[in-house]
Design a protein around this motif. Structure first.
Motif, short mmCIF file in Angstrom:
data_model
loop_
_atom_site.label_atom_id
_atom_site.label_comp_id
_atom_site.label_asym_id
_atom_site.label_seq_id
_atom_site.Cartn_x
_atom_site.Cartn_y
_atom_site.Cartn_z
N MET A 79 0.84 -1.20 0.00
CA MET A 79 0.00 0.00 0.00
C MET A 79 0.88 1.26 0.00
O MET A 79 0.39 2.37 0.17
CB MET A 79 -0.93 -0.02 1.22
CG MET A 79 -1.93 -1.16 1.17
SD MET A 79 -2.82 -1.43 2.72
CE MET A 79 -3.76 0.07 2.87
N HIS A 117 0.43 -3.64 3.85
CA HIS A 117 0.05 -4.41 2.67
C HIS A 117 -1.44 -4.68 2.67
O HIS A 117 -2.07 -4.78 3.72
CB HIS A 117 0.81 -5.76 2.64
CG HIS A 117 2.26 -5.60 2.47
ND1 HIS A 117 3.11 -5.35 3.52
CD2 HIS A 117 3.04 -5.63 1.36
CE1 HIS A 117 4.34 -5.24 3.06
NE2 HIS A 117 4.32 -5.41 1.75
N HIS A 118 -1.97 -4.83 1.46
CA HIS A 118 -3.38 -5.23 1.27
C HIS A 118 -3.37 -6.70 0.88
O HIS A 118 -2.67 -7.10 -0.05
CB HIS A 118 -4.02 -4.39 0.16
CG HIS A 118 -5.41 -4.80 -0.15
ND1 HIS A 118 -6.50 -4.25 0.50
CD2 HIS A 118 -5.90 -5.73 -1.00
CE1 HIS A 118 -7.60 -4.83 0.03
NE2 HIS A 118 -7.25 -5.73 -0.88
N SER A 137 -5.45 -10.22 -0.30
CA SER A 137 -6.65 -10.63 -1.05
C SER A 137 -6.78 -12.15 -1.02
O SER A 137 -5.79 -12.87 -1.04
CB SER A 137 -6.56 -10.18 -2.51
OG SER A 137 -6.39 -8.80 -2.60
N GLY A 170 -9.66 -9.92 -6.53
CA GLY A 170 -9.39 -8.93 -5.49
C GLY A 170 -7.96 -8.42 -5.56
O GLY A 170 -7.68 -7.23 -5.32
N HIS A 171 -7.05 -9.31 -5.89
CA HIS A 171 -5.64 -8.92 -6.03
C HIS A 171 -5.47 -7.93 -7.17
O HIS A 171 -4.79 -6.90 -7.03
CB HIS A 171 -4.79 -10.17 -6.27
CG HIS A 171 -3.37 -9.87 -6.57
ND1 HIS A 171 -2.51 -9.31 -5.65
CD2 HIS A 171 -2.65 -10.06 -7.70
CE1 HIS A 171 -1.31 -9.17 -6.20
NE2 HIS A 171 -1.38 -9.62 -7.44
N GLU A 227 -7.66 -5.89 -8.38
CA GLU A 227 -8.25 -4.61 -7.98
C GLU A 227 -7.29 -3.84 -7.07
O GLU A 227 -7.15 -2.62 -7.18
CB GLU A 227 -9.59 -4.85 -7.29
CG GLU A 227 -10.65 -5.36 -8.25
CD GLU A 227 -11.90 -5.87 -7.55
OE1 GLU A 227 -12.00 -5.77 -6.31
OE2 GLU A 227 -12.78 -6.40 -8.26
N ALA A 228 -6.62 -4.56 -6.16
CA ALA A 228 -5.66 -3.91 -5.26
C ALA A 228 -4.44 -3.41 -6.03
O ALA A 228 -3.91 -2.33 -5.72
CB ALA A 228 -5.24 -4.88 -4.16
N LYS A 280 -5.49 -0.22 -7.63
CA LYS A 280 -5.67 0.83 -6.63
C LYS A 280 -4.35 1.33 -6.04
O LYS A 280 -4.13 2.53 -5.92
CB LYS A 280 -6.57 0.33 -5.50
CG LYS A 280 -6.81 1.35 -4.41
CD LYS A 280 -7.77 0.82 -3.37
CE LYS A 280 -8.02 1.85 -2.29
NZ LYS A 280 -8.97 1.37 -1.29
N TYR A 281 -3.47 0.42 -5.66
CA TYR A 281 -2.26 0.81 -4.93
C TYR A 281 -1.01 0.94 -5.77
O TYR A 281 -0.08 1.66 -5.39
CB TYR A 281 -1.99 -0.18 -3.79
CG TYR A 281 -3.07 -0.17 -2.75
CD1 TYR A 281 -3.27 0.93 -1.93
CD2 TYR A 281 -3.92 -1.25 -2.61
CE1 TYR A 281 -4.28 0.96 -0.98
CE2 TYR A 281 -4.94 -1.25 -1.66
CZ TYR A 281 -5.11 -0.14 -0.86
OH TYR A 281 -6.10 -0.12 0.08
N SER A 320 -2.11 7.14 -5.78
CA SER A 320 -1.89 6.31 -4.60
C SER A 320 -0.42 6.18 -4.25
O SER A 320 -0.08 5.90 -3.11
CB SER A 320 -2.46 4.90 -4.83
OG SER A 320 -3.85 4.92 -4.86
#
Length: 90
Positions: free
Chosen positions: A46, A51-52, A54, A59-60, A62-63, A66-67, A73
């Motif tokens: 992040m 860390h994000h 998934s 989901g991974h 998407e992260a 995003k990050y 970001s």
């Protein structure tokens, strides 16, 4: 620090380091021997020391968008934004 010209910093030297660059501590070894029970399969930085995690590939992805792929970001946080001097031989 990735900007310091030390013999181990492969970001700024054009050579192999003088010795091992990774030496896991006790907690790391214990984590490998006794991993946490979790459903998470993926992780993404992040850009702020966290860390994000998934549970699935969607989901991974998407992260990652995003990050990592969203410049806003990362601004001011990511190592990609740092000015690294030209590599030198040591």
């Amino acid at each position: 620090d990735i900007l310091s010209p030390t013999p181990y910093n492969t970001y700024v030297i054009a050579a192999l380091p003088v010795g091992p660059i990774a030496n896991p501590g006790r907690a790391s070894v214990e984590a490998v021997l006794k991993p946490a029970k979790t459903d998470f399969l993926y992780f993404v930085s992040m850009n702020e020391g966290r860390h994000h995690f998934s549970k699935d590939y969607q989901g991974h992805q998407e992260a990652v968008i995003k990050y990592q792929k969203d410049k806003k970001s990362r601004d001011g946080k990511s190592w990609r934004n740092m000015k690294i001097p030209n590599a030198t031989k040591e």
